[in-house]
Design an enzyme around this catalytic site. Structure first.
Site, short mmCIF file in Angstrom:
data_model
loop_
_atom_site.label_atom_id
_atom_site.label_comp_id
_atom_site.label_asym_id
_atom_site.label_seq_id
_atom_site.Cartn_x
_atom_site.Cartn_y
_atom_site.Cartn_z
CB SER A 160 6.02 -101.62 45.15
OG SER A 160 5.48 -102.22 46.31
CB THR A 186 3.43 -103.01 49.69
OG1 THR A 186 3.07 -103.06 51.08
CG2 THR A 186 3.73 -104.40 49.19
CG ASP A 187 2.11 -96.44 49.30
OD1 ASP A 187 2.04 -96.23 50.54
OD2 ASP A 187 2.01 -95.53 48.47
CD1 TRP A 188 0.70 -97.83 56.15
CD2 TRP A 188 2.48 -98.07 54.85
NE1 TRP A 188 1.81 -97.91 56.96
CE2 TRP A 188 2.92 -98.07 56.19
CE3 TRP A 188 3.42 -98.23 53.84
CZ2 TRP A 188 4.26 -98.19 56.55
CZ3 TRP A 188 4.76 -98.37 54.20
CH2 TRP A 188 5.17 -98.35 55.53
CB THR A 189 -2.07 -101.95 49.84
OG1 THR A 189 -0.94 -102.82 49.94
CG2 THR A 189 -1.76 -100.88 48.83
#
Length: 781
Positions: free
Chosen positions: A240, A273-276
Site C-alpha cells: 500500500s 505498508t510502504d515504509w512509513t
C-alpha cells in the site's frame, strides 16, 4: 514496574499457551489460537534488527542467516512457535542489498537488470518472465524472501521521478508485463510485493499528497494493472502506497485494501505498508493492512492496547496474523533453504546484455544503423572510428536512484562498450571528458554536501562542456561517425523538473555543433538517449541521422548499445508511453507539481509544502485523457506515438480476423518479414467500441503479441486473446463494468498511429456489478 518480557511470559502461562506447537502449513489456525496478543502484535509489525520489542525472544544473530545486510526490512520471529524471520529487500531492477559486510572479504553484488520501462518496451512477456526467474534466483540465493517490486504505477506524467521503475502509461501493458515478472520471480520460491497501491503517480510530497481521482478513471486506469497482476499471477504481497487517495491514506482504506483488492479481485496474499512511521495503527489493521513496515515498538504497543480496550477488533487481528502466517510458510526461511550467497552473476549479466536490445527503441534511422565495426582502407580494413560526445557516454546510467537502484559489481559505459565491440573511440575526446567528469563530480559532491556519500539520493546532472567549433571540426575530420549520448537520471523522493524533460542550452550547443561539423563532411550523427523516461525530441531530432532510445539498460548497458549499433543485435522495442512534442500538450501537466524536486522536498517543512500547488492535493482533472487515449482521440500531434519503434527490417501484416472461442475472442494475424535482416515485430491490438452511453477514447489497447525472430521472408501467425470483460468501461451511474453490445473494430497496429489491418466483430452486452467505493473526496482541512 515489572519488565515487559516477564509480563508476557506470565500472560503466556496464564493463557495456557503451549510451547510444543510449531508452525506448519496445516496448523495455522491452531498457531493463531496459541499466540498471545503480544506475539500477534509483534508479528504484524516489521522487525528491525537491533531494536527488540517487548523483550520477546528473537534471534538477530547475522550468522544464523536471519538477516541480510542492506535489506529493507524483516518480519519478526517467534521462536517458541517455530515462526522464523523473513527478509524483505528492495527492487525492482534487481535485488538491493549491501555489497559489503563488516569483517567479510566476500562481496554481495547483485545484477543490475534493465529498468522496468525498458522491459515493458520489449512487449515480450516470456522474456520478462525469464528476467524475473534470474532476479528471483538472486533473491533466493542471497537469503531473502521477498523483493519489493514490481513497480506498477501508471505514467500519468513524464515528470514522475520513479517512472523508470514503472512500465507504461497503459494499464493493460502494465498488468501483463508485471504478471510476467511476478510469475518469473515467484517460480523460484520467493515472493514479490507489487507496488505502490494505488494512485501514487508523483513523488512530490508523496507522504501527504491526496490523489483525487474519479471512480471511473481509478477503475479503468490506475487500478486495472493491479487487477490484472492479481488475477494472472497472485503476488505474495502487495504494498500500500504512501499517499492519500480520495480522502483517506491508502494504508487505512478498507474500500481499497479489502473491498476491491480481496472481495472483487480475489487477492490471497498479504498487504504491507510502504515504509512509513506510525500513522493510525487501528485504521491500518481494520483496513486489511496485514504487515506494518518497517515497524516500530509504538505500533506494537498500539495493537496490544487496542485489543485490550476494544478499539481494534480481535477478529481483524487474527485475520491479519493468519494471512502473515500463510505467507511465512511459503518462504525460504521457513523451508530452511540453505542459500549459497553466490548466485550466478556472470550468467545473469549475459542475460541482461541479451535482453536490453529487445527493449531499446529505434526512433529514427536514415540508413545509418547498423554501422560496420570496420572500414575499408587501401591495404585491408581498419576499425571504425567514433567521436563520442556527451558526458553520459563516459558515465552511463544503468538505472535510477533510490530503493530502485542496485549495488552492482560494475557498469559498462558506452566508451568501454564500443571498445569491446572493436570500435576505436577518439582518444582526445576521451581524455577531455574523463578529466571533465572528475572535475564535475567534485563540484556535485560539494553541492550535495553531507548527502554526497549516499547513493540513495539523485545527483544533479553535469552540464556538457563547451568544446567549441574547432574541437567539433577536428573530430569530424578524424572520425567516421559521431555518437552523442544524452543522459537523464531520476529517483525516489522527487519528481523531474521541466529542464530535465527538455533539452538544455548546453546540450543543444553540443548537438548543433556536432551535427554541423559532421554533416559538412557527409558523416553521420547518432544520438543515444540514456534516460529513464520520456524527453523532448521535437526541437533537435532533425539534427540526428539516427536516434536510439537505449533507456537505462542495466550494468551491461554499454555493451548492449554497442551490439545494437554494430548489428550484433537488433532493436525491437516499442514505446510504452507517448513522447509528446511539449510538456504543455499533456493534460496532467496543468495540475502536476512544476519544478518541485527531491531537493525541495528535503528543504521544505510540511507547512511550507502545503502552500505549493498540487502538493497537498492533486486533482486528476484529465480523467481518462492519459497518454495515447488523449492524443489519438483528440488528433493531437506527438513526437513519437505510443507503441512506436523502428527495426532494421520491415514487416507486412495480412489475414487479420477476430473469432469467438468459448467465452473469449481470438484475434489472428500473419506477420511477414519483408526486409533484408532478421527481426521481431510487436503487433498491438487496439479495439474501437460502438457508440454507447459513456464517452470513450477512440480506441484502447486490449492485447498484444510479439513474433519470434523472423528471418527475411519468414512469416508467423500470431494469436491474441481477450474477453468481453476486457472491453468493458466502468459506469459510475450503475457502479458496474459495462460492455456495450454491438459491432467492435479490432485494429492490428504497429503503433497507436500506425494501423495496418482491421477486423469487425460482434459482442453481446454484458455487465459485471461492482461496489460503490472510493468516491472522490478532499482532505479534512
Amino acid at each position: 514496574m515489572k519488565p515487559l518480557s516477564i509480563m508476557i511470559a506470565a500472560t503466556m502461562i496464564a493463557s495456557g499457551a503451549s510451547a510444543q506447537v510449531k508452525l506448519s502449513p496445516k496448523n495455522i489456525d491452531q498457531v493463531v489460537k496459541e499466540m498471545t496478543i503480544e506475539e500477534k502484535a509483534t508479528l504484524m509489525v516489521g522487525y528491525t534488527f537491533g531494536n527488540s520489542y517487548f523483550g520477546l525472544p528473537t534471534n538477530p544473530d547475522p550468522n544464523a542467516g536471519a538477516i541480510v545486510l542492506g535489506a529493507a526490512g524483516n518480519t519478526a520471529s517467534i521462536d517458541r512457535l517455530g515462526i522464523p524471520h523473513t527478509v524483505l529487500a528492495d527492487g525492482p531492477a534487481g535485488l538491493h542489498i549491501a555489497a559489503n559486510r563488516p569483517g567479510d572479504s566476500q562481496t554481495y553484488y547483485c545484477t543490475g537488470f534493465p529498468i522496468g520501462t525498458l522491459l515493458a518496451s520489449t512487449w515480450n512477456t516470456p522474456l520478462v518472465e525469464q528476467v524475473g526467474r534470474a532476479m528471483g534466483n538472486e533473491v533466493l540465493e542471497y537469503g531473502c524472501d521477498v523483493i519489493l517490486g514490481p513497480g506498477m504505477n501508471l505514467m500519468r506524467s513524464p515528470l514522475c521521478g520513479r517512472n523508470f521503475e514503472y512500465y507504461s502509461e497503459d494499464p493493460f501493458l502494465t498488468g501483463y508485463i508485471a504478471a510476467a515478472m511476478v510469475n518469473g520471480v515467484q517460480s523460484q520460491g520467493v515472493g514479490v510485493s507489487a507496488k505502490h497501491f494505488a494512485a501514487n503517480n508523483q513523488e512530490s510530497n508523496r507522504l501527504y499528497n491526496n490523489s483525487i481521482v474519479s471512480q471511473r478513471a481509478l477503475r479503468e486506469l490506475y487500478l486495472k494493472g493491479f487487477e490484472i497482476v492479481v488475477r494472472k499471477s497472485q503476488p505474495w504481497t502487495i504494498m500500500s502506497s504512501y499517499n492519500y487517495l480520495n480522502g483517506p491514506w491508502t494504508q487505512e482504506n478498507k474500500e481499497l485494501l479489502t473491498t476491491i483488492l480481496r472481495d472483487e479481485w480475489g487477492f490471497k496474499g498479504i498487504v504491507m505498508t510502504d515504509w512509513t512511521n506510525t500513522r493510525h495503527t487501528d485504521r491500518q489493521v481494520a483496513a486489511g493492512n496485514d504487515l506494518l513496515t518497517p515497524g516500530n515498538a509504538a505500533q506494537i504497543q498500539a495493537i496490544v492496547k487496542g485489543a485490550n480496550d476494544g478499539t481494534i477488533s480481535m477478529a481483524d487481528i487474527d485475520r491479519n496474523v493468519r494471512r502473515i502466517l500463510e505467507y511465512v510458510v511459503k518462504t525460504p526461511h521457513f523451508r530452511g533453504y540453505k542459500f549459497s550467497n553466490k548466485p550466478d552473476i556472470e550468467a545473469h549479466a549475459k542475460l541482461t546484455r541479451e535482453v536490453a536490445p529487445e527493449g531499446m527503441v529505434l526512433l529514427k534511422n536514415e540508413n545509418v544503423l547498423p554501422f560496420a565495426a570496420e572500414q575499408p582502407k587501401k591495404d585491408g580494413k581498419r576499425p571504425t572510428r567514433a567521436a563520442l560526445f556527451g558526458i553520459t557516454s563516459y558515465m552511463f546510467y544503468a538505472g535510477g536512484t533510490g530503493s530502485g537502484d542496485v549495488n552492482k559489481p560494475y557498469v559498462i559505459d558506452l566508451q568501454q562498450g564500443l571498445k569491446n565491440a572493436g570500435i576505436a573511440t577518439d582518444d582526445t575526446l576521451t581524455t577531455v571528458y574523463t578529466k571533465y567528469k572528475e572535475f564535475g563530480m567534485e563540484e556535485v559532491e560539494a553541492e550535495m554536501g553531507p548527502l554526497s556519500p549516499n547513493k540513495f539520493f539523485p545527483r544533479p546532472r553535469l552540464r556538457e562542456p563547451q568544446l567549441g567549433k574547432n574541437v567539433y571540426s577536428f573530430a569530424a575530420s578524424n572520425n567516421d561517425v559521431a555518437i552523442i549520448t544524452v543522459g537523464r537520471s531520476s529517483g525516489e523522493g522527487g519528481d523531474r523538473s521541466w529542464d530535465d524533460f527538455n533539452i538544455n542550452a548546453d546540450e543543444m550547443e553540443m548537438l548543433r555543433g556536432v551535427a554541423e561539423a559532421f554533416h559538412a563532411k557527409q558523416k553521420p550523427v547518432v544520438v543515444i538517449l540514456n534516460v529513464g523516461g520520456a524527453v523532448e525530441t521535437n526541437s533537435w531530432s532533425q539534427l540526428a541521422d539516427a536516434i536510439l532510445l537505449a533507456w537505462q539498460p542495466g550494468m551491461e548497458g554499454g555493451n548492449s548499445v554497442a551490439d545494437v549499433l554494430t548489428g550484433r543485435a537488433y532493436p525491437s522495442g516499442k514505446l510504452p508511453m507517448t513522447f509528446p512534442c511539449n510538456l504543455e500538450d499533456i493534460p496532467s501537466t496543468k495540475n502536476f507539481p512544476k519544478d518541485y524536486t527531491f531537493w525541495d522536498d528535503m528543504r521544505l517543512n510540511n507547512e511550507q509544502k502545503a502552500q505549493v500547488p498540487f502538493i497537498r492535493e492533486t486533482v486528476y482533472e484529465e480523467g481518462l485523457d492519459v497518454g495515447y487515449r488523449y492524443f489519438q482521440t483528440k488528433n493531437q500531434p506527438v513526437s513519437y506515438p505510443f507503441g512506436f519503434g523502428l527495426t532494421y527490417t520491415t514487416f507486412e501484416y495480412s489475414q487479420a480476423k477476430v473469432s469467438k472461442k468459448g467465452s473469449s475472442y481470438v484475434a489472428q494475424l500473419t506477420v511477414k518479414n519483408t526486409g533484408s535482416r532478421a527481426g521481431k515485430e510487436t503487433v498491438q491490438l487496439y479495439v474501437a467500441a460502438p457508440k454507447g452511453q459513456l464517452e470513450k477514447p477512440a480506441y484502447e489497447l486490449r492485447a498484444f503479441a510479439k513474433t519470434r525472430e523472423l528471418k527475411p521472408g519468414e512469416s508467423q501467425r500470431l494469436e491474441m486473446t481477450f474477453t468481453a470483460y476486457d472491453l468493458a468501461s466502468y459506469d459510475e451511474g450503475q457502479q458496474a463494468w459495462v460492455t456495450d453490445g454491438g459491432t467492435y473494430t479490432a485494429l492490428f497496429s504497429a503503433s497507436a498511429e500506425d494501423i495496418r489491418a482491421r477486423s469487425d466483430f460482434k459482442v453481446k452486452a454484458a455487465k459485471v456489478a461492482a461496489h460503490d467505493v472510493l468516491r472522490p473526496a478532499h482532505l479534512d482541512k
